[in-house]
Structures are given as structure tokens and as C-alpha cells.
Motif scaffolding. Sequence first.
Motif, PDB file in Angstrom:
ATOM      1  N   VAL A   1       0.841  -1.208   0.000  1.00 34.32           N
ATOM      2  CA  VAL A   1       0.000   0.000   0.000  1.00 34.32           C
ATOM      3  C   VAL A   1       0.871   1.251   0.000  1.00 34.32           C
ATOM      4  CG1 VAL A   1      -1.643   1.334   1.376  1.00 34.32           C
ATOM      5  CG2 VAL A   1      -1.972  -1.122   1.094  1.00 34.32           C
ATOM      6  N   ARG A   2       1.908   1.234   0.816  1.00 31.41           N
ATOM      7  CA  ARG A   2       2.802   2.406   0.873  1.00 31.41           C
ATOM      8  C   ARG A   2       3.443   2.673  -0.492  1.00 31.41           C
ATOM      9  NH1 ARG A   2       5.339   4.253   5.853  1.00 31.41           N
ATOM     10  NH2 ARG A   2       4.057   3.592   7.587  1.00 31.41           N
ATOM     11  N   ASP A   3       3.882   1.605  -1.127  1.00 31.53           N
ATOM     12  CA  ASP A   3       4.506   1.775  -2.444  1.00 31.53           C
ATOM     13  C   ASP A   3       3.496   2.306  -3.464  1.00 31.53           C
ATOM     14  OD1 ASP A   3       6.893   0.951  -1.425  1.00 31.53           O
ATOM     15  OD2 ASP A   3       6.753  -1.099  -2.182  1.00 31.53           O
ATOM     16  N   CYS A   4       2.272   1.816  -3.342  1.00 35.60           N
ATOM     17  CA  CYS A   4       1.235   2.329  -4.261  1.00 35.60           C
ATOM     18  C   CYS A   4       0.987   3.811  -4.014  1.00 35.60           C
ATOM     19  CB  CYS A   4      -0.066   1.554  -4.071  1.00 35.60           C
ATOM     20  SG  CYS A   4      -0.010  -0.122  -4.704  1.00 35.60           S
ATOM     21  N   LEU A   5       0.990   4.190  -2.745  1.00 34.68           N
ATOM     22  CA  LEU A   5       0.759   5.606  -2.420  1.00 34.68           C
ATOM     23  C   LEU A   5       1.886   6.482  -2.944  1.00 34.68           C
ATOM     24  CD1 LEU A   5      -0.668   5.322   1.208  1.00 34.68           C
ATOM     25  CD2 LEU A   5      -1.892   5.998  -0.861  1.00 34.68           C
TER      26      LEU A   5
ATOM     27  N   GLY B   1       3.142   5.992  -5.693  1.00 35.25           N
ATOM     28  CA  GLY B   1       2.935   6.066  -7.137  1.00 35.25           C
ATOM     29  C   GLY B   1       3.787   5.113  -7.939  1.00 35.25           C
ATOM     30  N   LYS B   2       4.290   4.067  -7.282  1.00 35.53           N
ATOM     31  CA  LYS B   2       5.132   3.118  -8.021  1.00 35.53           C
ATOM     32  C   LYS B   2       4.260   2.229  -8.907  1.00 35.53           C
ATOM     33  CE  LYS B   2       8.860   2.802  -4.653  1.00 35.53           C
ATOM     34  NZ  LYS B   2       9.571   1.912  -3.713  1.00 35.53           N
ATOM     35  N   PRO B   3       4.467   2.251 -10.202  1.00 34.60           N
ATOM     36  CA  PRO B   3       3.649   1.443 -11.105  1.00 34.60           C
ATOM     37  C   PRO B   3       3.747  -0.053 -10.830  1.00 34.60           C
ATOM     38  CG  PRO B   3       4.852   3.118 -12.318  1.00 34.60           C
ATOM     39  CD  PRO B   3       5.397   3.121 -10.934  1.00 34.60           C
ATOM     40  N   SER B   4       4.932  -0.500 -10.455  1.00 35.45           N
ATOM     41  CA  SER B   4       5.094  -1.942 -10.212  1.00 35.45           C
ATOM     42  C   SER B   4       4.240  -2.373  -9.025  1.00 35.45           C
ATOM     43  CB  SER B   4       6.571  -2.247  -9.957  1.00 35.45           C
ATOM     44  OG  SER B   4       7.033  -1.506  -8.840  1.00 35.45           O
ATOM     45  N   ALA B   5       4.192  -1.546  -7.993  1.00 35.90           N
ATOM     46  CA  ALA B   5       3.378  -1.884  -6.822  1.00 35.90           C
ATOM     47  C   ALA B   5       1.897  -1.840  -7.170  1.00 35.90           C
ATOM     48  CB  ALA B   5       3.687  -0.899  -5.696  1.00 35.90           C
ATOM     49  N   GLN B   6       1.525  -0.878  -7.978  1.00 39.59           N
ATOM     50  CA  GLN B   6       0.118  -0.784  -8.375  1.00 39.59           C
ATOM     51  C   GLN B   6      -0.303  -2.021  -9.159  1.00 39.59           C
ATOM     52  OE1 GLN B   6       0.419   2.966 -10.392  1.00 39.59           O
ATOM     53  NE2 GLN B   6      -0.321   4.150  -8.638  1.00 39.59           N
ATOM     54  N   LYS B   7       0.571  -2.447 -10.028  1.00 40.36           N
ATOM     55  CA  LYS B   7       0.226  -3.632 -10.816  1.00 40.36           C
ATOM     56  C   LYS B   7       0.157  -4.865  -9.931  1.00 40.36           C
ATOM     57  CE  LYS B   7       0.992  -6.012 -15.113  1.00 40.36           C
ATOM     58  NZ  LYS B   7       1.749  -6.170 -16.337  1.00 40.36           N
ATOM     59  N   MET B   8       1.073  -4.931  -8.961  1.00 44.56           N
ATOM     60  CA  MET B   8       1.078  -6.084  -8.067  1.00 44.56           C
ATOM     61  C   MET B   8      -0.215  -6.139  -7.251  1.00 44.56           C
ATOM     62  SD  MET B   8       4.047  -7.113  -5.340  1.00 44.56           S
ATOM     63  CE  MET B   8       5.318  -6.916  -6.569  1.00 44.56           C
TER      64      MET B   8
ATOM     65  N   PHE C   1      -7.166   3.043  -6.233  1.00 47.76           N
ATOM     66  CA  PHE C   1      -5.896   3.773  -6.200  1.00 47.76           C
ATOM     67  C   PHE C   1      -6.104   5.244  -5.829  1.00 47.76           C
ATOM     68  CE2 PHE C   1      -4.625   0.232  -9.127  1.00 47.76           C
ATOM     69  CZ  PHE C   1      -3.707  -0.336  -8.258  1.00 47.76           C
ATOM     70  N   HIS C   2      -7.240   5.785  -6.201  1.00 52.17           N
ATOM     71  CA  HIS C   2      -7.508   7.189  -5.869  1.00 52.17           C
ATOM     72  C   HIS C   2      -7.718   7.371  -4.364  1.00 52.17           C
ATOM     73  CE1 HIS C   2      -8.787  11.291  -6.666  1.00 52.17           C
ATOM     74  NE2 HIS C   2      -9.823  11.081  -5.886  1.00 52.17           N
ATOM     75  N   TYR C   3      -8.417   6.409  -3.776  1.00 44.55           N
ATOM     76  CA  TYR C   3      -8.760   6.553  -2.359  1.00 44.55           C
ATOM     77  C   TYR C   3      -7.870   5.723  -1.436  1.00 44.55           C
ATOM     78  CZ  TYR C   3     -13.042   8.854  -3.897  1.00 44.55           C
ATOM     79  OH  TYR C   3     -13.940   9.718  -4.461  1.00 44.55           O
ATOM     80  N   LEU C   4      -6.804   5.190  -1.968  1.00 44.43           N
ATOM     81  CA  LEU C   4      -5.979   4.287  -1.170  1.00 44.43           C
ATOM     82  C   LEU C   4      -5.429   4.967   0.091  1.00 44.43           C
ATOM     83  CD1 LEU C   4      -5.069   1.370  -1.271  1.00 44.43           C
ATOM     84  CD2 LEU C   4      -3.007   2.091  -2.469  1.00 44.43           C
ATOM     85  N   ALA C   5      -5.227   6.268   0.000  1.00 44.95           N
ATOM     86  CA  ALA C   5      -4.727   7.000   1.163  1.00 44.95           C
ATOM     87  C   ALA C   5      -5.704   6.920   2.331  1.00 44.95           C
ATOM     88  CB  ALA C   5      -4.468   8.451   0.792  1.00 44.95           C
ATOM     89  N   GLN C   6      -6.957   6.659   2.026  1.00 40.31           N
ATOM     90  CA  GLN C   6      -7.945   6.573   3.097  1.00 40.31           C
ATOM     91  C   GLN C   6      -7.904   5.235   3.812  1.00 40.31           C
ATOM     92  OE1 GLN C   6     -11.928   7.843   2.494  1.00 40.31           O
ATOM     93  NE2 GLN C   6     -11.401   9.299   0.927  1.00 40.31           N
ATOM     94  N   PHE C   7      -7.257   4.276   3.193  1.00 43.61           N
ATOM     95  CA  PHE C   7      -7.161   2.976   3.843  1.00 43.61           C
ATOM     96  C   PHE C   7      -6.072   3.048   4.904  1.00 43.61           C
ATOM     97  CE2 PHE C   7      -5.206  -1.270   4.075  1.00 43.61           C
ATOM     98  CZ  PHE C   7      -6.279  -1.946   4.613  1.00 43.61           C
ATOM     99  N   ARG C   8      -6.475   2.870   6.138  1.00 39.65           N
ATOM    100  CA  ARG C   8      -5.535   3.102   7.217  1.00 39.65           C
ATOM    101  C   ARG C   8      -4.832   1.828   7.690  1.00 39.65           C
ATOM    102  NH1 ARG C   8      -9.163   7.114  10.866  1.00 39.65           N
ATOM    103  NH2 ARG C   8     -10.655   5.459  10.535  1.00 39.65           N
ATOM    104  N   GLY C   9      -5.095   0.754   6.989  1.00 42.00           N
ATOM    105  CA  GLY C   9      -4.410  -0.481   7.335  1.00 42.00           C
ATOM    106  C   GLY C   9      -4.947  -1.183   8.555  1.00 42.00           C
ATOM    107  N   GLU C  10      -6.069  -0.726   9.057  1.00 45.81           N
ATOM    108  CA  GLU C  10      -6.600  -1.327  10.280  1.00 45.81           C
ATOM    109  C   GLU C  10      -7.400  -2.594   9.968  1.00 45.81           C
ATOM    110  OE1 GLU C  10      -8.780   1.895  11.857  1.00 45.81           O
ATOM    111  OE2 GLU C  10      -7.004   2.985  12.533  1.00 45.81           O
TER     112      GLU C  10
END
Lengths: 190, 504
Positions: A8-12, A14-21, A56-65
Motif C-alpha cells: 500500500v505504501r509503495d502504491c501511495l 505512485g510506483k507502477p510496479s506496486a500498483q500492478k502487483m 488507487f484514488h482513495y488508497l490514502a484513506q485505507f488506514r491499514g486497520e
Amino acid sequence: MTNEQQLVRDCLKGKPSAQKMLYEQFASQMLGVCYRYTKSVTDAEDVLQEGFIKVFHYLAQFRGEGDLGAWIRRIMVTTAINYLKKNAKYQYDLSFTGEEKGYLHPVSPDNPEVSLSAKELSDLIRQLPPGYQAIFNLHAVEGYTHVEISSMLGIHEGTSRSQYARARNLLITWLQQESEPVNLAHYARS
Amino acid sequence: MPDHEFDKALGEKARELRLQPSPAVWEGVAAQLQEKKRRRGAAWFLMAAAVAGLSLGGWWLAERHSPQEGHQQVVTTNPDQQAATTGSSATAKTAGENSNAADSRDVASNQPESINANSVTNSDAGTGSDAAGNAADNTTDNAVTKRRINNHNTTAYRSTVHNQMKSAAGITTGSATAKTSRKQQGNTGNTPGIDQSADNYGATILTENSVPRVPEAFAGQLPLQGKQSIAVQQPKSKTGNIRPGNLPATTISLKEKTNRKWQYSFEASAGVSTLNEQPFSGYKADQMEYQQNSSLASNGLAVIQRNPSEIKGGFSFQAKVLAHKPISSKLRLGTGIQYSYRSSQVKMGKVVDSTFALYNIGQDRILSALAYAGGTANKGKDFTNSYHYLEVPLELSWNIDRRKHWYFNNGVSLGYLVKSDALLYDKDGGVYYRDNDALNRWQAGFFSSIQYNINPKSDMQVALGPSIQYQLTPVDLTTDRKHLLHLGFSARLQWVRQSRGAMK
């Protein structure tokens, strides 16, 4: 930090590889969700694509809880519901009168062998009229209460309950017949 | 099998479904993500380009105006030539015999002071007729000797000039250095006229070697003040002798010096803030957020109608403390810290059970939040959404006019939301709810103001004028089109250390 949190951190970042994963990790499961709410694979993929863009747009709202999969699943369900609302082909009427209720006498699930595969069962659910289909999915599969469903769909709680009951009866009938679903028109309009 | 177990079995079975999507789905997702990144990058690029363009434009304008306003040039000639002064405020010509040039080189009629050349006449100036003759013979030499006089006060300057010009051509006061050839010392007694029109001018005297006479004396008095400099350029003679009066043209270049001392300011601005889709296009909540919740409803079944409230502007306020560094006579860069308060007003209905109404992707959080029914259908009461930001502005301030009254300030700011009680509208549920995690914490924006400085010559100056600030970042995550705009009237109190010894 778990792999999922790192992902999630990598996606935040903006890493394309993490997003694809992330996409590859959940795509097949989520397409299964979208498939149950729609009538075609193309529509399901449209919902899936739109849903992942939201993820991906709202991923920042996911707090990992909580569980990331459950969070993404809710987004997919929301996206699917909105898709149904926007798309004209899912918006035909499902009006039931008292007379029609005669066809919908309760069917007892005394011997309901759910021996179908997930795909076959999902295909059966997809044979339901759109309103039934959405409510059945939301209540039986996703676990939402009728209060929540009424809010989501903008209908009254009683409507949600009654339509769920009808959807369920239809499915049981089809399961017991172990045959192709009956002609919906027989139920919908007489 | 009990009903709920049957339902559970169906649900579990359905959830097991896995389907492999086609590659086109990921390609579509990736393309959209790339497009968003590109648009974000383009926004930053535009901001940077705007700031750079503004800076260059301001610099160009400042440079374009500086020769007229702050740069004067005085050319004195040999006895047969004229001394000319060019400048935006004064132009004068001085003509006459070289020996009398000093008396007539008050080249700028509107100058309050001028240097009296006689006060710095070199006692040796007239003694070396042979040397002067030699110098005249060597005026074709291209080499020049520069003499600089840097002064921090008038008295020191005059005495130093007088004393040193008696004994040597090199003149140094303050931090200045002077180097000259001993051979030329006797020929430097005559200093061209110098004039100056305003505060903060540095004077440069250039004696060109192409003209064969040396001016004999200063013409006028130099209004000396902090860190001025005078440079005298003379032909370098191989023999070291220049005949007095034989140096032909003396160019006096008076260039406005930039006061590069740090300046400090406090600015407050109050006005109104609105939510806009574009800088000058208001946000239409009824168009953007209203959703007809009837698509799946059966005929004859009541549909819950939920209209969002119209969003009205609210009071806004901002205050900032800035430190400015002048980068030219017209431009200065400033940065500091800014507090901004923004607000907007909506009508909200009664408190509702959030589990009844809410449904969106942030459901878990919203379910535990206080929710209010949409206001329009509920004849609700006013609610003020407030936002508190701490920002770091970067400002480029451009002084438009030569009297230093008008300033055009522009810049960008990066802010952080420190507190908010704003309500968000959930169009699916038709309710307002509070969720600060759905607000954009970081905000980038640009601002602009035009201010009139009412007392530009004072150390403590006051400037007033309209101001605007527009946030490029949407205020929340629910829409890409909701941007805060502040329109207000600003007052700036700025402390500017004026140069000491400024001419009155």
C-alpha cells in the motif's frame, strides 16, 4: 510491517510496479464480485476497471486497520451499484402485484443441495432480475442488512426485504428443478 | 436446513468465484493512473512556469525602466566639448572651458545637491605641465586606471578625497580600494562633475581615453550616502603624464543601487471564501452532488429524495509574516508563514442515524460519525464549514512605479490543514457527515495582490489593496472540482531599513 502494508505504501508513492502487483493480487477475486452484479463479462470488467481506479484514488484513506481485500471489495460493490444505477439496461421495472404473489409462494429449502460450482451459482444469481440480483448479492453474499441496503439503493427497508425473499425463492426453485431458470417473464408480468 | 444456513451456504459459495480479467482491464487502469499523474505534473509545471514567467517579466520590466528612473549618465568633455547628462528625470549639458567646467557641471537641474569640484581639487593638478603634455601624447593608450571612492559618510569622503587626491590618485574610504600609477598622480586633480538625483544612487565617473583633455575639477557636490562608489577611469599613460584639461570626455554613470537589506512584513487579509470549480466558477452542489436514487426502485415505491444544500460563501481571514530579500531595484522575494481561515455555509437537516443513510467507500468511518440529513428537503439550519490552514508562501513582489507606491505581489503557497469541522455530502445516502480523513491535508495554491504603499519613504510602511488566493488542490477527496477561493482586502505593515544618509 506486513507485505500488504508495504504494498500500500509503495502504491501511495505512485510506483507502477506496486500498483500492478496490487491489481494482480485482487483482480480475479474482484472480477468475481463484479460478475455477480452484472449481466455480462464486459460490464463486469468495466466495473472492475472503474473500481480499481477508485481503489488507487482513495488508497490514502485505507488506514491499514482492516483487511485490504474487504476494503477493496466494498469499493467494487459500490462501483457495481452505481454502475447499475447509471446503466439504462439495468433499469427496467420489476413491479409485483398482489396477484403475482401467487406465483411466489414460499419454497422450502428442505433439500437445497448447493452442489453447484461457484461459477454455476453465480450464473444462476445473474439470471435474477436486476433488482433481485443486487439485493440478493448485497444481503446474502456481502452481508449487508436490509437497513443498509435500503439506504444504498434508495428504497425502503420493506422493499428490500420483500425483494430479497422473492429472489431467494426463485433461486431455490431453480435449484430444486435442477434445470434452467424459469422464464422470468412468467413471474414479472402475467 | 434452516433458512439462514442456506443463505450462508449460498453466500460462501458465491464468494469463492474467481475470474481472470482480460489484459485490457489493467491497461485501462494504468492509462487512467498515468493520465492523473500527468495532469498533476502539468499543474505543478504550470505553477512553476507561472512563477518563473512572472519573475522574468518583472525582472525585464524592472530592467527596462531602470535606466530612466535610476540610472543617469553624465558625460563631460574637454573645453570644446559638452558635458551631457541623460536620465529620466534630468538631462543637462555642460559646456565651457575645461578650467571652468567645474563651475558649470551641475548637470541635473532638479538635483538637490552637486559636488563642488573645487573642494577636491588636487593641489598638484596644475603643476605638471610637462607631465600633462606627456599625458596628452599618450591618450591613445587604451589602458585605463580606475579609482574608486567608496563612502559611508559625506565628511569622510570629502576629506579623504581632498587629502588623497593631493598625494595620490588612489582614493579609498570605507572598503574601497584605489590603485593608480604614480606617474599619473599629478594629473588627477580635475574631477568631473557629478550629480545625483535621488536616494541610493551610486556614482561612477568614467574618463575615456579617446578624448584628449582632463577635466580640471568636480562640478558640484556629491550627495554621499551609504555604500556609494565613484570610479574614475583614465587613460593609462606609458609616460604617466596627462596634460590637465586634455582628457576629453568624462562619463558619469549614476546607477540606482538596490537596497538589498532584508525587509520584514506582517499582512492580514479579510474577506470571503467560496468553493469553486474553476477560479471564477462557483461550485454547483445541486449539479455535482445530487443523485436521483430511483433507478432500482420498483414502481409505486417511495424513493427517498435527498438534495444537497447550496454552498454559500463564508468569512475568510489570513495573516502572514514574511521576510523579503530584494533581488533588484524593483523585485523582491519573500517567504514566511501564513495562517489561513476559510469557511463556507450549507444548510443541514436533523441528525440522522448514520446506519440508516450512509453508504460509500468510507462506510466504516462514516457509520461511526455524526450525520445530518441533507438540508434542502429538511428546511435545515445554517452550518459553517471551517478550515484552518498553516501555509508557507513564496512571494515575488514587484514595485510597479518609481515612486514606490504600487506593488504587485504574486506567489505560491504550500499549506497543511491543521483543523476542520467541515461536513461532507454523501450523495448516495443524501446526508452530511464529518470525516477529516476525506479532506485533502496538503494544499497548494497561488495568490496575488495589488497594494498601495501610503508611506514609501518611511521605515515602517503601510500598504493596502485587494488580494486573492486560489487553492489548486481540491478541498476534499470526494470530488476533483471543489477548490477554495479567498477574495479579500489586505493590509500590510512592512519594515524597510532605509539607507543611512539618504538625501533629503
